[in-house]
Write a protein that holds these residues in place. Structure first.
Motif, PDB file in Angstrom:
ATOM      1  N   TYR A  29      18.184 -54.276 -22.506  1.00 48.73           N
ATOM      2  CA  TYR A  29      19.959 -54.458 -22.389  1.00 48.73           C
ATOM      3  C   TYR A  29      20.206 -53.201 -22.502  1.00 48.73           C
ATOM      4  O   TYR A  29      20.037 -52.697 -23.872  1.00 48.73           O
ATOM      5  CB  TYR A  29      20.628 -55.538 -22.338  1.00 48.73           C
ATOM      6  N   PHE A  43      26.120 -59.754 -17.171  1.00 46.48           N
ATOM      7  CA  PHE A  43      25.034 -59.760 -17.409  1.00 46.48           C
ATOM      8  C   PHE A  43      25.069 -61.255 -18.784  1.00 46.48           C
ATOM      9  O   PHE A  43      23.959 -62.063 -18.469  1.00 46.48           O
ATOM     10  CB  PHE A  43      24.497 -58.785 -18.361  1.00 46.48           C
ATOM     11  N   VAL A  59      17.193 -61.271 -25.284  1.00 44.04           N
ATOM     12  CA  VAL A  59      18.118 -60.245 -25.445  1.00 44.04           C
ATOM     13  C   VAL A  59      17.508 -58.462 -26.820  1.00 44.04           C
ATOM     14  O   VAL A  59      17.827 -58.775 -27.411  1.00 44.04           O
ATOM     15  CB  VAL A  59      19.434 -60.099 -25.420  1.00 44.04           C
ATOM     16  N   HIS A  61      18.099 -54.395 -27.076  1.00 40.02           N
ATOM     17  CA  HIS A  61      19.485 -53.689 -26.305  1.00 40.02           C
ATOM     18  C   HIS A  61      19.110 -52.054 -27.177  1.00 40.02           C
ATOM     19  O   HIS A  61      18.789 -52.440 -28.964  1.00 40.02           O
ATOM     20  CB  HIS A  61      20.873 -53.889 -26.789  1.00 40.02           C
ATOM     21  N   GLY A 260      19.948 -51.982 -13.178  1.00 39.39           N
ATOM     22  CA  GLY A 260      20.916 -52.742 -13.986  1.00 39.39           C
ATOM     23  C   GLY A 260      23.137 -52.089 -13.468  1.00 39.39           C
ATOM     24  O   GLY A 260      23.783 -53.298 -13.900  1.00 39.39           O
TER      25      GLY A 260
END
Ligand code: ARG
Length: 287
Positions: A29, A43, A59, A61, A260
């Motif tokens: 992400y 999201f 996830v 990030h 995204g």
């Protein structure tokens, strides 16, 4: 949309839910999807939807822009060595505070609006990421030397959504900031994930960088490796593309490069036949 179209769409989803149920999907992400408030809410609810149909999202990030913004607010000058950004001890502290203390918390918070699902971790927790210095000249920028996915597997078995920020530590406990694209691929391989999905700020992999209409719908790791070797890929995409190639070569079934900026892009990609971004597999993909 007519009721017939809605019904058609819903039936298209079923085989994918059946196929991906119980499988791990690692999502890197970042980019606009993480900066824009509306997109971050979308999201988070998409991750909850995957979770609720039995898929196991993880996830991963980064937060480069947020770190840069905090450095500006603190009046800290960026230092460069041979054109590369140096992470000194102070910069590392800022990176840890921003990634672990703010960005990670924001993602966990957005998911948990829907129920008590997300648990935030840094790569230092339970030894997920062992790191080593990339180049002493760059300070505390690390490469992944080992991934231990045990804690992630335990959280998944408990029905939770792990959210991981990409700080790792070496065997002496020194922390490093690590590229999140690389970490996502390494974690996906360690988990033998079904998929690794990258959210970017471009439509996907373009055949011609200047032509947004030249999106490559699917390709193989071998073809991408050839392109990486021939050096004709656009600079910004190289870390993501090599992470995809490594993940697929490391046993992950498919890697996806997605835009995204498109709301619900992960759902569109996973639950439709044609997808919306670039799909990368080891063998040419047969639907
Ligand atoms: N929904 C399927 C999957 O997730 C197919 C996706 C196809 N995507 C593409 N860009 N060609 O595996």
């Amino acid at each position: 949309m007519s009721p017939e179209m809605t019904a058609h769409l819903l039936t298209e989803v079923l085989p994918y839910i059946q196929r991906f149920r119980g499988k791990v999907v690692v999502v890197k992400y970042g980019g606009n999807a993480m900066i824009d408030d509306e997109l971050s809410r979308t999201f988070a609810s998409d991750m909850v939807l995957l979770h609720q149909v039995g898929i196991l999202p993880v996830v991963v990030h980064g937060g480069g822009p947020q770190i840069g913004e905090m450095m500006r607010r603190l009046g800290k000058e960026a230092i460069f060595e041979d054109g590369l950004r140096v992470t000194d001890a102070e910069t590392l502290d800022i990176a840890r505070m921003v990634l672990v203390g703010k960005v990670n918390r924001d993602i966990v918070g957005a998911i948990n609006v829907h129920g008590p699902f997300a648990v935030g971790l840094s790569g230092q927790d339970a030894g997920i990421i062992t790191a080593s210095a990339r180049d002493p000249k760059l300070g505390f920028v690390g490469d992944v030397s080992k991934v231990d996915a045990t804690i992630i597997e335990r959280l998944l078995a408990e029905g939770l959504i792990p959210v991981i920020s990409t700080i790792g530590a070496d065997t002496a406990g020194q922390a490093y900031n690590i590229n999140a694209d690389t970490v996502a691929g390494a974690i996906a391989s360690a988990l033998e994930a079904e998929k690794v999905v990258y959210l970017t700020d471009v439509a996907g992999l373009l055949g011609d960088v200047d032509d947004p209409g030249s999106l490559i719908n699917r390709t193989t790791a071998r073809e991408l490796q050839d392109q990486l070797d021939s050096g004709d890929l656009e600079g910004g995409m190289i870390p993501k593309i090599s992470a995809c190639v490594d993940a697929v070569n490391g046993g992950v079934n498919s890697a996806h490069l997605l835009d995204g900026r498109v709301p619900h892009v992960v759902l569109i990609e996973l639950f439709t036949d044609s997808g919306i971004g670039t799909l990368i597999t080891a063998e040419p993909y047969i639907n």
